[in-house]
Every structure is written in C-alpha cells, then in structure tokens.
Design an enzyme around this catalytic site. Structure first.
Site, PDB file in Angstrom:
ATOM      1  CG  ASN A 102      13.047 -19.538  -2.254  1.00 29.65           C
ATOM      2  OD1 ASN A 102      12.952 -18.642  -2.908  1.00 29.65           O
ATOM      3  ND2 ASN A 102      12.795 -19.896  -1.124  1.00 29.65           N
ATOM      4  CG  HIS A 135       7.225 -22.170   4.940  1.00 30.89           C
ATOM      5  ND1 HIS A 135       8.229 -22.751   5.396  1.00 30.89           N
ATOM      6  CD2 HIS A 135       7.578 -21.564   3.667  1.00 30.89           C
ATOM      7  CE1 HIS A 135       9.412 -22.414   4.573  1.00 30.89           C
ATOM      8  NE2 HIS A 135       8.625 -21.572   3.536  1.00 30.89           N
ATOM      9  CE  LYS A 139       6.540 -25.566   2.407  1.00 29.86           C
ATOM     10  NZ  LYS A 139       6.348 -25.624   0.878  1.00 29.86           N
TER      11      LYS A 139
HETATM   12  N1  LIG Z   1       9.892 -22.671  -5.609  1.00 28.79           N
HETATM   13  C1  LIG Z   1       9.504 -21.429  -4.810  1.00 28.79           C
HETATM   14  O1  LIG Z   1      10.052 -20.329  -5.161  1.00 28.79           O
HETATM   15  C2  LIG Z   1       8.075 -21.673  -4.294  1.00 28.79           C
HETATM   16  C3  LIG Z   1       7.289 -22.938  -4.206  1.00 28.79           C
HETATM   17  N2  LIG Z   1       6.208 -22.777  -3.753  1.00 28.79           N
HETATM   18  C4  LIG Z   1       5.540 -24.116  -3.701  1.00 28.79           C
HETATM   19  O2  LIG Z   1       4.473 -23.906  -4.751  1.00 28.79           O
HETATM   20  C5  LIG Z   1       3.622 -25.065  -4.740  1.00 28.79           C
HETATM   21  C6  LIG Z   1       2.202 -24.079  -4.391  1.00 28.79           C
HETATM   22  O3  LIG Z   1       1.937 -23.136  -3.622  1.00 28.79           O
HETATM   23  P1  LIG Z   1       0.662 -22.311  -3.287  1.00 28.79           P
HETATM   24  O4  LIG Z   1       0.557 -21.646  -4.557  1.00 28.79           O
HETATM   25  O5  LIG Z   1       1.031 -21.484  -2.013  1.00 28.79           O
HETATM   26  O6  LIG Z   1      -0.515 -23.434  -3.223  1.00 28.79           O
HETATM   27  P2  LIG Z   1      -1.859 -23.413  -3.109  1.00 28.79           P
HETATM   28  O7  LIG Z   1      -2.523 -24.430  -2.433  1.00 28.79           O
HETATM   29  O8  LIG Z   1      -2.395 -21.666  -3.104  1.00 28.79           O
HETATM   30  O9  LIG Z   1      -1.994 -23.440  -4.766  1.00 28.79           O
HETATM   31  C7  LIG Z   1      -2.064 -24.679  -5.304  1.00 28.79           C
HETATM   32  C8  LIG Z   1      -2.971 -24.572  -6.656  1.00 28.79           C
HETATM   33  O10 LIG Z   1      -2.596 -25.929  -7.466  1.00 28.79           O
HETATM   34  C9  LIG Z   1      -3.890 -26.287  -7.798  1.00 28.79           C
HETATM   35  N3  LIG Z   1      -4.144 -27.702  -8.275  1.00 28.79           N
HETATM   36  C10 LIG Z   1      -3.925 -28.765  -7.722  1.00 28.79           C
HETATM   37  N4  LIG Z   1      -3.923 -29.859  -8.390  1.00 28.79           N
HETATM   38  C11 LIG Z   1      -3.737 -29.515  -9.718  1.00 28.79           C
HETATM   39  C12 LIG Z   1      -3.657 -30.119 -10.998  1.00 28.79           C
HETATM   40  N5  LIG Z   1      -3.695 -31.467 -10.965  1.00 28.79           N
HETATM   41  N6  LIG Z   1      -3.401 -29.168 -12.217  1.00 28.79           N
HETATM   42  C13 LIG Z   1      -3.214 -27.992 -11.857  1.00 28.79           C
HETATM   43  N7  LIG Z   1      -3.616 -27.367 -10.834  1.00 28.79           N
HETATM   44  C14 LIG Z   1      -3.756 -28.262  -9.623  1.00 28.79           C
HETATM   45  C15 LIG Z   1      -5.027 -26.107  -6.880  1.00 28.79           C
HETATM   46  O11 LIG Z   1      -6.118 -25.689  -7.638  1.00 28.79           O
HETATM   47  C16 LIG Z   1      -4.550 -24.715  -6.371  1.00 28.79           C
HETATM   48  O12 LIG Z   1      -4.805 -23.575  -7.086  1.00 28.79           O
HETATM   49  C17 LIG Z   1       3.783 -25.906  -3.158  1.00 28.79           C
HETATM   50  O13 LIG Z   1       4.408 -26.834  -3.577  1.00 28.79           O
HETATM   51  C18 LIG Z   1       4.833 -24.766  -2.599  1.00 28.79           C
HETATM   52  O14 LIG Z   1       5.620 -25.379  -1.608  1.00 28.79           O
HETATM   53  C19 LIG Z   1       5.517 -21.730  -3.115  1.00 28.79           C
HETATM   54  C20 LIG Z   1       6.263 -20.596  -2.886  1.00 28.79           C
HETATM   55  C21 LIG Z   1       7.563 -20.517  -3.690  1.00 28.79           C
HETATM   56  O1  LIG Z   2       4.896 -23.300   0.142  1.00 24.37           O
HETATM   57  C1  LIG Z   2       5.484 -22.028   0.432  1.00 24.37           C
HETATM   58  O2  LIG Z   2       4.977 -21.143   0.660  1.00 24.37           O
HETATM   59  C2  LIG Z   2       6.998 -21.906   0.222  1.00 24.37           C
HETATM   60  N1  LIG Z   2       7.361 -23.037  -0.734  1.00 24.37           N
HETATM   61  C3  LIG Z   2       9.010 -22.993  -0.844  1.00 24.37           C
HETATM   62  C4  LIG Z   2       9.592 -24.258  -0.240  1.00 24.37           C
HETATM   63  O3  LIG Z   2       9.006 -25.428   0.318  1.00 24.37           O
HETATM   64  O4  LIG Z   2      10.787 -23.864   0.233  1.00 24.37           O
HETATM   65  C5  LIG Z   2       9.503 -21.846  -1.111  1.00 24.37           C
HETATM   66  C6  LIG Z   2       9.141 -20.701   0.042  1.00 24.37           C
HETATM   67  O5  LIG Z   2       9.782 -20.998   1.210  1.00 24.37           O
HETATM   68  C7  LIG Z   2       7.607 -20.721  -0.050  1.00 24.37           C
END
Ligand SMILES: NC(=O)C1=CN([C@@H]2O[C@H](COP(=O)(O)OP(=O)(O)OC[C@H]3O[C@@H](n4cnc5c(N)ncnc54)[C@H](O)[C@@H]3O)[C@@H](O)[C@H]2O)C=CC1
Ligand SMILES: O=C(O)C1=N[C@H](C(=O)O)C[C@H](O)C1
Length: 238
Positions: A102, A135, A139
């Site tokens: 996060n 969430h 997700k």
């Molecule tokens: N660490 C943090 O603060 C946060 C982490 N996340 C994580 O980030 C990840 C993405 O979340 P979202 O954007 O909500 O998902 P999303 O489903 O909206 O976007 C994922 C994107 O990845 C792309 N994708 C899939 N395979 C791919 C590949 N081989 N190469 C390049 N792109 C590829 C898809 O086309 C899509 O555009 C999740 O694992 C989520 O848990 C989300 C929010 C905050």
């Molecule tokens: O998938 C999300 O949306 C989020 N993913 C991260 C997690 O798995 O903790 C961070 C945030 O909570 C949103």
C-alpha cells in the site's frame, strides 16, 4: 522524469493523472494488449517503471524491467510467494526495486500504529484479535496485500499467533482475516481486539485511489538513480 506505466487499468490511469500533473512524462502505457513494449529497447527509454497489473503477471514484468536496467516501483498484490526470488535477482543484477502492499501515506502511518498497538496487546491474553478488509468486487486477490502486511505485523508481536487464515476458525494460533467485496470500496482495513470487558478497534478507510497513486509517484521520484531494494518506509522516513 520519464515513466513507463506497466498496467493501464484503474491504478495506471490514476497514476498517469497525478504524474502528469507533477510534470512527468508517460513514455509507455503498457497493458495486456501491448506487452511488446516490455522489450528492453522500449522499456529502457524510461527513467522508472511503475507496475500495477495482476498477480499472474507482476513477476515477469519486474524481471523485464531488471533486464532493461530500469528501476521498478511495484504495487501489484497477490504474488508474494515470488518476492524472495525477485529480491535476489535484483541484487544479483544490481538493479533497483521497491514493493509496497500500500503506497498511501495514511496506510503507512496505520502500519506504524498497528505495530505499536500489537506491542501493547502482546501482554494482554484476555483479548482476541481479528481483522476485516473491504474492497471492490473486481479485486482478484484475497486477503488484500495490505491485510497481509498488517497480519504479519500482528503475528510477529502477539504470542501464540503463528499464521493467518481467510476463513473463520476455532484455531487460536491463526489470525482470522475476513475479506468482504462490496462496490465501490477503495480499501478499508479494520483491526479489532475484543475482550468481554471492551473492544479496541482501529480502522483505515481510503476514500479513493488517489492516495495509492500519489504514493507510487513519490516512490518513483525517490528511486530514480538508486540501486537496491527499498520499501515505502524508506521513502517516507517512517
Ligand atoms: N500497492 C498499492 O498501494 C495498491 C495496489 N493495488 C494493486 O494493483 C493491482 C492493479 O490494480 P487495478 O489497477 O485496480 O487493476 P485493473 O484490473 O484495473 O488493472 C490491471 C491492468 O493490468 C493490465 N495487465 C494485465 N496483464 C498485463 C501484462 N502482462 N502486462 C501489462 N499489463 C497487464 C490490464 O490490461 C489492466 O489494464 C492489483 O494487484 C491491486 O491489488 C491497487 C491499489 C493500490
Ligand atoms: O486492489 C485494490 O484496489 C487495492 N489493493 C491493495 C491491497 O491489496 O492491499 C491496496 C489497496 O487496499 C487497494
């Protein structure tokens, strides 16, 4: 700074808006249909790559960044079994890697609070502890990466807790993480210490994805030109 966005979904697009508002240039927007841009020639045009994709793809994308010599900031969750291998490869190839479950400032402060509370509760066996994370329904992983980080902090401090489970359990050695999927929840994490006398509950609620995206851009600005393995604590001095 020139940024390659690997993953152009909900997070990729929010990161783009914040990065461009801070004067950065997005040189690649890479999603599932444009993975040819993960080749060395394209990726090496960027100063930093920001990776938010899927549990299945993060590992290979990170290795592509190492091959291209581009520092990588990764926020994808649900692939942590490969994290030790990624860290070893990063060091072996003299590259730069920063992972955070996060990126928001609020959650990183919440991590510090969780750790302190667990320290205080370690000597209070009359309390039982459980967690809840909420969430949106798109997700892919459960429990959330943030919930796993919080759980690891609690397991490290509370005597007798040896692991976490995602289903209700009678086994007191396991920390129960209850995952709920309700739209449009951006991310809520609740930790509750319960006794017959009272409850102590701490909650973090994200109101949007902006905090995650802003933190990822800050991490990218910070890692540019560095080598090694880093986390958000390094960036925020927490
Ligand atoms: N660490 C943090 O603060 C946060 C982490 N996340 C994580 O980030 C990840 C993405 O979340 P979202 O954007 O909500 O998902 P999303 O489903 O909206 O976007 C994922 C994107 O990845 C792309 N994708 C899939 N395979 C791919 C590949 N081989 N190469 C390049 N792109 C590829 C898809 O086309 C899509 O555009 C999740 O694992 C989520 O848990 C989300 C929010 C905050
Ligand atoms: O998938 C999300 O949306 C989020 N993913 C991260 C997690 O798995 O903790 C961070 C945030 O909570 C949103």
């Amino acid at each position: 700074m020139k940024i390659a966005l690997i993953g152009y979904g909900k997070m990729g697009k929010t990161i783009e808006a914040i990065a461009t508002s801070r004067g950065h240039e997005i040189v690649h927007r890479i999603d599932i249909n444009s993975s040819h841009l993960l080749e060395k020639e394209s990726l090496s045009q960027a100063d930093v790559a920001i990776e938010f994709t899927t549990p299945e793809t993060a590992y290979h994308n990170i290795l592509k960044c190492f091959d291209a010599g581009v520092p990588v900031v990764c926020g994808t969750t649900g692939w942590l079994e490969k994290l030790p291998e990624v860290k070893a490869t990063c060091l072996e190839k003299h590259q730069a890697f920063l992972y955070a479950s996060n990126f928001s400032i609020g959650v990183n402060i919440f991590f510090a609070l969780n750790q302190k509370l667990a320290e205080l509760m370690a000597g209070q066996p009359s309390y039982s502890v459980r967690m809840e994370e909420i969430h949106h329904t798109q997700k892919k992983d459960a429990p959330s990466g943030t919930a796993i980080t919080l759980a690891e902090q609690i397991i490290d401090k509370i005597p007798g807790k040896t692991g976490w489970v995602n289903d209700p359990t009678q086994d007191a050695s396991q920390l129960y993480i209850h995952s709920k999927r309700i739209d449009p929840a951006a991310g809520t994490h609740i930790i509750d210490y319960h006794s017959t006398i009272d409850d102590i509950t701490i909650t973090h609620t994200a109101h949007s994805r902006e905090g995650f995206a802003a933190g990822a851009v800050t991490a990218a600005e910070w890692i540019k030109g560095k080598k090694g393995i880093f986390n958000m604590g390094d960036v925020l001095n927490l």
